[in-house]
Design an enzyme around this catalytic site. Structure first.
Site, mmCIF file in Angstrom:
data_model
loop_
_atom_site.group_PDB
_atom_site.id
_atom_site.type_symbol
_atom_site.label_atom_id
_atom_site.label_comp_id
_atom_site.label_asym_id
_atom_site.label_seq_id
_atom_site.Cartn_x
_atom_site.Cartn_y
_atom_site.Cartn_z
ATOM 1 N N GLY A 21 28.465 57.528 50.093
ATOM 2 C CA GLY A 21 29.533 57.607 49.098
ATOM 3 C C GLY A 21 28.984 57.574 47.683
ATOM 4 O O GLY A 21 29.407 58.333 46.809
ATOM 5 N N ARG A 25 23.012 56.030 45.705
ATOM 6 C CA ARG A 25 22.465 55.824 47.054
ATOM 7 C C ARG A 25 21.794 57.100 47.532
ATOM 8 O O ARG A 25 20.775 57.066 48.227
ATOM 9 C CB ARG A 25 23.561 55.486 48.050
ATOM 10 C CG ARG A 25 23.929 54.076 48.106
ATOM 11 C CD ARG A 25 22.954 53.252 48.951
ATOM 12 N NE ARG A 25 23.510 51.941 49.049
ATOM 13 C CZ ARG A 25 22.968 50.817 48.597
ATOM 14 N NH1 ARG A 25 21.762 50.824 48.083
ATOM 15 N NH2 ARG A 25 23.599 49.688 48.680
ATOM 16 N N ARG A 44 29.403 66.182 37.531
ATOM 17 C CA ARG A 44 30.107 64.883 37.463
ATOM 18 C C ARG A 44 29.222 63.716 37.891
ATOM 19 O O ARG A 44 29.726 62.708 38.428
ATOM 20 C CB ARG A 44 31.356 64.874 38.356
ATOM 21 C CG ARG A 44 32.440 65.790 37.872
ATOM 22 C CD ARG A 44 33.591 65.795 38.847
ATOM 23 N NE ARG A 44 34.628 66.682 38.364
ATOM 24 C CZ ARG A 44 35.871 66.304 38.126
ATOM 25 N NH1 ARG A 44 36.259 65.071 38.349
ATOM 26 N NH2 ARG A 44 36.754 67.163 37.681
ATOM 27 N N ARG A 88 27.894 61.311 57.469
ATOM 28 C CA ARG A 88 28.204 60.274 56.485
ATOM 29 C C ARG A 88 27.399 59.031 56.814
ATOM 30 O O ARG A 88 27.367 58.586 57.970
ATOM 31 C CB ARG A 88 29.709 59.978 56.518
ATOM 32 C CG ARG A 88 30.108 58.694 55.838
ATOM 33 C CD ARG A 88 31.581 58.590 55.559
ATOM 34 N NE ARG A 88 32.017 57.215 55.470
ATOM 35 C CZ ARG A 88 31.691 56.352 54.507
ATOM 36 N NH1 ARG A 88 30.908 56.730 53.508
ATOM 37 N NH2 ARG A 88 32.134 55.111 54.516
ATOM 38 N N GLY A 90 27.487 55.385 55.539
ATOM 39 C CA GLY A 90 28.252 54.540 54.645
ATOM 40 C C GLY A 90 28.337 53.103 55.113
ATOM 41 O O GLY A 90 27.530 52.638 55.916
ATOM 42 N N SER A 91 29.337 52.427 54.584
ATOM 43 C CA SER A 91 29.560 51.046 54.994
ATOM 44 C C SER A 91 30.998 50.919 55.485
ATOM 45 O O SER A 91 31.844 51.778 55.206
ATOM 46 C CB SER A 91 29.308 50.087 53.831
ATOM 47 O OG SER A 91 30.174 50.403 52.774
ATOM 48 N N GLU A 184 36.939 52.062 56.941
ATOM 49 C CA GLU A 184 36.249 52.704 55.822
ATOM 50 C C GLU A 184 37.220 53.719 55.234
ATOM 51 O O GLU A 184 38.412 53.629 55.508
ATOM 52 C CB GLU A 184 34.890 53.282 56.278
ATOM 53 C CG GLU A 184 34.944 54.206 57.475
ATOM 54 C CD GLU A 184 35.306 55.623 57.134
ATOM 55 O OE1 GLU A 184 34.478 56.337 56.564
ATOM 56 O OE2 GLU A 184 36.448 56.062 57.473
ATOM 57 N N ASP A 209 31.163 44.128 55.172
ATOM 58 C CA ASP A 209 32.036 42.957 55.068
ATOM 59 C C ASP A 209 32.734 42.745 56.410
ATOM 60 O O ASP A 209 33.140 43.695 57.068
ATOM 61 C CB ASP A 209 33.049 43.093 53.926
ATOM 62 C CG ASP A 209 33.737 44.435 53.876
ATOM 63 O OD1 ASP A 209 33.031 45.470 53.899
ATOM 64 O OD2 ASP A 209 34.973 44.479 53.842
ATOM 65 N N ARG A 222 22.559 44.584 51.739
ATOM 66 C CA ARG A 222 23.137 45.913 51.978
ATOM 67 C C ARG A 222 22.049 46.960 52.070
ATOM 68 O O ARG A 222 22.070 47.846 52.902
ATOM 69 C CB ARG A 222 24.030 46.313 50.795
ATOM 70 C CG ARG A 222 25.478 46.201 51.069
ATOM 71 C CD ARG A 222 26.222 46.645 49.830
ATOM 72 N NE ARG A 222 27.529 46.063 49.837
ATOM 73 C CZ ARG A 222 28.657 46.764 49.813
ATOM 74 N NH1 ARG A 222 28.628 48.061 49.739
ATOM 75 N NH2 ARG A 222 29.810 46.161 49.852
HETATM 76 N N1 HPA Z 1 37.826 48.575 53.548
HETATM 77 C C1 HPA Z 1 37.729 49.869 53.287
HETATM 78 N N2 HPA Z 1 36.576 50.475 53.134
HETATM 79 C C2 HPA Z 1 35.466 49.738 53.242
HETATM 80 C C3 HPA Z 1 35.504 48.391 53.507
HETATM 81 C C4 HPA Z 1 36.746 47.783 53.673
HETATM 82 O O1 HPA Z 1 36.829 46.566 53.914
HETATM 83 N N3 HPA Z 1 34.230 47.932 53.548
HETATM 84 C C5 HPA Z 1 33.419 48.989 53.319
HETATM 85 N N4 HPA Z 1 34.170 50.082 53.137
#
Ligand code: HPA
Length: 238
Positions: A21, A25, A44, A88, A90-91, A184, A209, A222
């Protein structure tokens, strides 16, 4: 060639593109993991790079947050720059007690409260699924490296901050009850558009999280957890 959101030569991107995202990164991934990485676009400040991993050409580009943003970049990458495999990286927030911080979730499917796939599918419910070949390759790669991954549904939410008339627990309850692993904000959009355009897509997310306990990773943590995940993904594409 220039598209509205990417300014790069026609052949600037590899067939495989990793999609974090955060544009910074993307820069970090290019500098840390790829050989001979060059920046190919910065419209951008959404940075894109192409280099190679163990001799295989690989690109990496930021997508911004949310379905509309990733949809713009992924569509232009597929339709105008010949990208065929979009992963993707991501987290996500974890929703199940057996998941914890730093765990890796492979998004076999993606539920969503976004309307994009209904719009594509004439109002019907589209099962937004990942490309099976990419899922299999990532799972095999993780197994070869002794890294556990959890394969299942993601929830792609349009809202990071939920409605004010509900607690987080109330908002998450149906999603937890249906066994969704993590929440996500991009996968379902990516899956729908890639399938429609004949490209392969997958979202792999590390847990940043834990929504069941409220624990959150520090930014240093992270980075290390991301590092394991990126290695699993890159080893899966060579
Ligand atoms: N909510 C939405 N998107 C996210 C979250 C979350 O808790 N953590 C990482 N991406």
């Amino acid at each position: 060639m220039s598209t509205p959101h990417i300014s790069a030569p026609d052949d600037a991107f590899a067939e495989t593109c990793l999609l974090p995202g955060d544009p910074l990164r993307a820069k970090w991934i290019a500098e840390t993991f790829l050989d001979d990485a060059v920046q190919v676009t910065a419209v951008r400040n959404v940075l894109g790079f192409t280099g190679s991993y163990k001799g295989k050409p690989v690109s990496v580009m930021g997508t911004g947050m949310g379905v509309p943003s990733i949809s713009i970049y992924a569509t232009e990458l597929i339709d105008f720059y010949g990208v065929k495999k979009l992963i993707r990286v991501g987290s996500c927030g974890s929703l199940q007690p057996h998941l914890g911080l730093k765990d890796v979730v492979v998004g076999l499917g993606a539920c969503t409260n976004s309307g994009v796939n209904r719009a594509r599918f004439e109002g019907w419910d589209f099962a937004a699924i990942a490309d099976y070949g990419l899922v299999r390759a990532v799972v095999d790669s993780a197994e070869a490296q002794g890294i556990t991954v959890h394969v299942g549904n993601l929830m792609t939410s349009d809202l990071f901050y939920g409605p004010t008339n509900k607690t987080l627990e109330e908002t998450m309850a149906p999603i937890q009850r249906m066994g969704v692993l993590g929440v996500e904000m991009e996968a379902a959009g990516l899956y729908g558009l890639a399938i429609e355009r004949g490209a392969a897509a997958l979202a792999v997310c590390s847990v940043s999280d834990d929504l069941t306990t409220g624990e959150i990773l520090s930014s240093d943590e992270r980075e290390t957890s991301l590092s394991d995940m990126i290695t699993v993904v890159l080893e899966s594409v060579i």
